[in-house]
Design an enzyme around this catalytic site. Structure first.
Site, PDB file in Angstrom:
ATOM      1  N   PRO A 196     -14.233  30.692  26.194  1.00 32.20           N
ATOM      2  CA  PRO A 196     -14.322  30.213  27.574  1.00 32.20           C
ATOM      3  C   PRO A 196     -14.966  28.827  27.613  1.00 32.20           C
ATOM      4  O   PRO A 196     -15.813  28.517  26.795  1.00 32.20           O
ATOM      5  CB  PRO A 196     -15.226  31.245  28.261  1.00 32.20           C
ATOM      6  CG  PRO A 196     -15.643  32.219  27.228  1.00 32.20           C
ATOM      7  CD  PRO A 196     -15.156  31.766  25.901  1.00 32.20           C
TER       8      PRO A 196
ATOM      9  N   HIS B 206     -16.043  31.762  17.719  1.00 32.91           N
ATOM     10  CA  HIS B 206     -15.066  30.707  17.527  1.00 32.91           C
ATOM     11  C   HIS B 206     -14.623  30.777  16.072  1.00 32.91           C
ATOM     12  O   HIS B 206     -15.345  31.239  15.233  1.00 32.91           O
ATOM     13  CB  HIS B 206     -15.706  29.351  17.841  1.00 32.91           C
ATOM     14  CG  HIS B 206     -14.715  28.368  18.361  1.00 32.91           C
ATOM     15  ND1 HIS B 206     -13.431  28.301  17.916  1.00 32.91           N
ATOM     16  CD2 HIS B 206     -14.837  27.405  19.303  1.00 32.91           C
ATOM     17  CE1 HIS B 206     -12.808  27.349  18.571  1.00 32.91           C
ATOM     18  NE2 HIS B 206     -13.632  26.786  19.420  1.00 32.91           N
ATOM     19  N   ASP B 207     -13.458  30.246  15.783  1.00 36.73           N
ATOM     20  CA  ASP B 207     -12.898  30.405  14.453  1.00 36.73           C
ATOM     21  C   ASP B 207     -13.248  29.248  13.514  1.00 36.73           C
ATOM     22  O   ASP B 207     -12.452  28.870  12.679  1.00 36.73           O
ATOM     23  CB  ASP B 207     -11.375  30.527  14.555  1.00 36.73           C
ATOM     24  CG  ASP B 207     -10.825  31.474  13.497  1.00 36.73           C
ATOM     25  OD1 ASP B 207     -11.637  32.146  12.853  1.00 36.73           O
ATOM     26  OD2 ASP B 207      -9.606  31.520  13.338  1.00 36.73           O
TER      27      ASP B 207
ATOM     28  N   ASP C 247     -31.436  24.182  23.418  1.00 33.40           N
ATOM     29  CA  ASP C 247     -32.760  24.671  23.813  1.00 33.40           C
ATOM     30  C   ASP C 247     -33.758  23.541  23.577  1.00 33.40           C
ATOM     31  O   ASP C 247     -33.973  23.126  22.436  1.00 33.40           O
ATOM     32  CB  ASP C 247     -33.103  25.920  22.977  1.00 33.40           C
ATOM     33  CG  ASP C 247     -34.534  26.418  23.193  1.00 33.40           C
ATOM     34  OD1 ASP C 247     -35.350  25.707  23.819  1.00 33.40           O
ATOM     35  OD2 ASP C 247     -34.837  27.524  22.724  1.00 33.40           O
TER      36      ASP C 247
ATOM     37  N   THR D 185     -37.462  25.076  21.512  1.00 30.81           N
ATOM     38  CA  THR D 185     -37.469  25.553  20.117  1.00 30.81           C
ATOM     39  C   THR D 185     -36.033  25.662  19.607  1.00 30.81           C
ATOM     40  O   THR D 185     -35.476  26.754  19.502  1.00 30.81           O
ATOM     41  CB  THR D 185     -38.144  26.944  20.016  1.00 30.81           C
ATOM     42  OG1 THR D 185     -37.489  27.825  20.958  1.00 30.81           O
ATOM     43  CG2 THR D 185     -39.632  26.881  20.327  1.00 30.81           C
TER      44      THR D 185
ATOM     45  N   VAL E 100     -18.045  28.122   8.137  1.00 30.80           N
ATOM     46  CA  VAL E 100     -19.357  27.739   7.632  1.00 30.80           C
ATOM     47  C   VAL E 100     -19.360  27.842   6.113  1.00 30.80           C
ATOM     48  O   VAL E 100     -18.951  28.850   5.560  1.00 30.80           O
ATOM     49  CB  VAL E 100     -20.448  28.675   8.193  1.00 30.80           C
ATOM     50  CG1 VAL E 100     -21.823  28.243   7.718  1.00 30.80           C
ATOM     51  CG2 VAL E 100     -20.401  28.670   9.701  1.00 30.80           C
TER      52      VAL E 100
ATOM     53  N   THR F 255     -30.010  29.560  22.342  1.00 29.56           N
ATOM     54  CA  THR F 255     -31.399  29.257  21.998  1.00 29.56           C
ATOM     55  C   THR F 255     -31.469  28.438  20.709  1.00 29.56           C
ATOM     56  O   THR F 255     -32.512  27.914  20.346  1.00 29.56           O
ATOM     57  CB  THR F 255     -32.211  30.565  21.839  1.00 29.56           C
ATOM     58  OG1 THR F 255     -33.572  30.250  21.542  1.00 29.56           O
ATOM     59  CG2 THR F 255     -31.677  31.431  20.695  1.00 29.56           C
TER      60      THR F 255
HETATM   61  C1  HEM Z   1     -19.279  32.023  28.337  1.00 29.95           C
HETATM   62  C2  HEM Z   1     -19.526  32.018  27.074  1.00 29.95           C
HETATM   63  C3  HEM Z   1     -19.741  30.809  26.224  1.00 29.95           C
HETATM   64  C4  HEM Z   1     -19.388  29.507  26.433  1.00 29.95           C
HETATM   65  C5  HEM Z   1     -18.653  28.928  27.605  1.00 29.95           C
HETATM   66  C6  HEM Z   1     -19.859  28.757  25.289  1.00 29.95           C
HETATM   67  C7  HEM Z   1     -19.647  27.404  25.100  1.00 29.95           C
HETATM   68  C8  HEM Z   1     -20.186  26.669  24.075  1.00 29.95           C
HETATM   69  C9  HEM Z   1     -19.973  25.246  23.892  1.00 29.95           C
HETATM   70  C10 HEM Z   1     -19.053  24.385  24.743  1.00 29.95           C
HETATM   71  C11 HEM Z   1     -20.730  24.859  22.846  1.00 29.95           C
HETATM   72  C12 HEM Z   1     -20.880  23.438  22.293  1.00 29.95           C
HETATM   73  C13 HEM Z   1     -19.959  23.275  21.115  1.00 29.95           C
HETATM   74  C14 HEM Z   1     -19.969  21.887  20.559  1.00 29.95           C
HETATM   75  O1  HEM Z   1     -20.442  20.942  21.184  1.00 29.95           O
HETATM   76  O2  HEM Z   1     -19.475  21.712  19.431  1.00 29.95           O
HETATM   77  C15 HEM Z   1     -21.410  26.035  22.347  1.00 29.95           C
HETATM   78  C16 HEM Z   1     -22.264  26.055  21.280  1.00 29.95           C
HETATM   79  C17 HEM Z   1     -22.789  27.203  20.739  1.00 29.95           C
HETATM   80  N1  HEM Z   1     -22.506  28.499  21.121  1.00 29.95           N
HETATM   81 FE1  HEM Z   1     -21.574  29.040  22.810  1.00 29.95          FE
HETATM   82  N2  HEM Z   1     -20.494  29.602  24.435  1.00 29.95           N
HETATM   83  C18 HEM Z   1     -20.447  30.857  24.955  1.00 29.95           C
HETATM   84  C19 HEM Z   1     -20.940  32.003  24.392  1.00 29.95           C
HETATM   85  C20 HEM Z   1     -21.561  32.054  23.165  1.00 29.95           C
HETATM   86  C21 HEM Z   1     -21.891  33.276  22.473  1.00 29.95           C
HETATM   87  C22 HEM Z   1     -21.594  34.687  22.978  1.00 29.95           C
HETATM   88  C23 HEM Z   1     -22.501  32.915  21.317  1.00 29.95           C
HETATM   89  C24 HEM Z   1     -23.027  33.774  20.194  1.00 29.95           C
HETATM   90  C25 HEM Z   1     -23.495  34.991  20.339  1.00 29.95           C
HETATM   91  C26 HEM Z   1     -22.569  31.477  21.313  1.00 29.95           C
HETATM   92  C27 HEM Z   1     -23.179  30.724  20.347  1.00 29.95           C
HETATM   93  C28 HEM Z   1     -23.220  29.349  20.321  1.00 29.95           C
HETATM   94  C29 HEM Z   1     -24.034  28.581  19.401  1.00 29.95           C
HETATM   95  C30 HEM Z   1     -25.024  29.148  18.386  1.00 29.95           C
HETATM   96  C31 HEM Z   1     -23.756  27.231  19.639  1.00 29.95           C
HETATM   97  C32 HEM Z   1     -24.321  26.016  18.883  1.00 29.95           C
HETATM   98  C33 HEM Z   1     -23.423  25.757  17.701  1.00 29.95           C
HETATM   99  C34 HEM Z   1     -23.974  24.775  16.692  1.00 29.95           C
HETATM  100  O3  HEM Z   1     -24.967  24.103  16.933  1.00 29.95           O
HETATM  101  O4  HEM Z   1     -23.389  24.699  15.592  1.00 29.95           O
HETATM  102  N3  HEM Z   1     -21.967  30.983  22.432  1.00 29.95           N
HETATM  103  N4  HEM Z   1     -21.048  27.124  23.113  1.00 29.95           N
END
Ligand code: HEM
Ligand SMILES: *[C@@H]1O[C@H](CO)[C@@H](O)[C@H](O)[C@H]1NC(C)=O
Ligand SMILES: *[C@@H]1O[C@H](CO)[C@@H](O)[C@H](O)[C@H]1NC(C)=O
EC number: 1.11.1.7
Length: 285
Positions: free
Chosen positions: A125, A61-62, A203, A206, A65, A156
């Protein structure tokens, strides 16, 4: 008109520019680049454990940090205009993953920063997609189902806002553990004027460690977002999930590989920004 010509030229040189990533790209031009980034990550992480999640998410995402500014400042002082913001992000993520208990891996560098930041290009997505729908987006980037499940293991660490999973707790959802549903209802029920959209850890076991707990948790119906839980339920992905849940080493190995692979896609080699938040001032051509 001139702009158009430049653009066409740019398209012509693009294939050349794409093929230039390698491990240790800055070994000559900025030998301390990797250690400067690592020091910044270490400093920041000691104060704020959530930066690992923020960095990991940034690959997808863009959003920005602040750590990055710190590292960039140090790098501009040592080797001005040498190290791209895109590489800083890649290196910082690698280090944060390792310092949070995840694998260490070598990442190719040599990215340039893009000249455009088009919101339409950021194709995140949604969290209520099915596994097969989410996979469309990954397959379009030459990522396999195994890559996708592995990378979603990034959940995680970090949090999700209630608005992304509210529909799973307002109506009974048989795919969610009842204890978790009650916990999430209590978190989200505490929404207030100052905190209208609270967050919950992705998660439950942890939340700050890069490990295979996420896969164990979704095996216990403790996935917070629908897409996460679907991974454990859908026949397309559930065997990969149980493999990671059963074997921590397997997840570490695959996560490192998949992160490198993700870092290699869509590398559009263009400019090195002075400041990671803004494009360099344009010269008239
Ligand atoms: C189908 C694929 C994915 C979907 C639908 C998805 C969706 C989301 C959504 C909706 C959130 C919550 C954002 C928020 O509440 O602000 C999130 C958080 C997060 N996503 Fe994904 N994500 C996907 C793939 C990935 C991938 C590939 C990564 C990294 C390799 C990733 C890393 C993270 C992390 C680390 C968070 C927590 C961010 C934080 O606490 O600052 N996600 N994701
Ligand atoms: C797609 O992935 C396969 C296997 O992971 C790799 O061999 C191939 O070179 C990739 N193709 C492109 C266009 O990146
Ligand atoms: C776990 O995965 C690692 C890495 O792929 C592999 O070498 C090892 O044999 C696996 N362990 C078990 C018990 O399957």
């Amino acid at each position: 008109m001139r702009l158009k010509v430049t653009f066409v030229l740019f398209l012509l040189i693009l294939p050349l520019a794409l093929a230039n990533l390698r491990v240790g790209f800055y070994r000559r031009s900025c030998p301390n680049a990797e250690s400067i980034v690592r020091a910044a990550v270490r400093r920041r992480l000691s104060r704020d454990k959530s930066i690992t999640a923020a960095l990991l998410r940034m690959h997808f995402h863009d959003c920005f940090v602040r750590l990055i500014d710190e590292a960039k400042k140090a790098l501009e002082a040592t080797c001005p205009s040498k190290v791209s913001c895109a590489d800083i992000i890649t290196l910082a993520t690698r280090d944060a993953v390792f310092l949070s208990g995840g694998p260490f891996y070598f990442v190719p560098t040599g990215r340039r920063d893009s000249l455009v930041s088009d919101p339409d290009e950021v194709n995140l997505p949604g969290p209520i997609l099915t596994v097969s729908e989410a996979f469309q987006a990954f397959r379009a980037k030459n990522m396999s189902m195994d890559d996708m499940v592995t990378l979603l293991g990034a959940h995680t660490v970090g949090v999700a806002h209630c608005s992304f999973f509210l529909d799973r707790i307002t109506r009974p959802d048989p795919t969610m553990d009842r204890g978790l549903a009650a916990k999430l209802r209590s978190i989200c029920g505490a929404a207030s004027g100052t905190n209208p959209d609270p967050t919950a850890f992705l998660d439950q076991a942890t939340p700050f460690a890069v490990d295979n707990q996420f896969f164990k948790q979704i095996g216990l119906k403790r996935g917070v977002m629908k897409i996460d839980q679907e991974l454990a339920n859908d026949p397309l992905s559930r065997r990969i999930v149980s493999g990671f849940a059963a074997n921590a080493t397997l997840f570490r190995t695959r996560f490192a590989q998949a992160m490198v692979k993700m870092g290699n896609i869509q590398v559009l080699v263009r400019e090195i920004r002075k400041n990671c938040r803004v494009f360099n001032p344009r010269r008239r051509i």
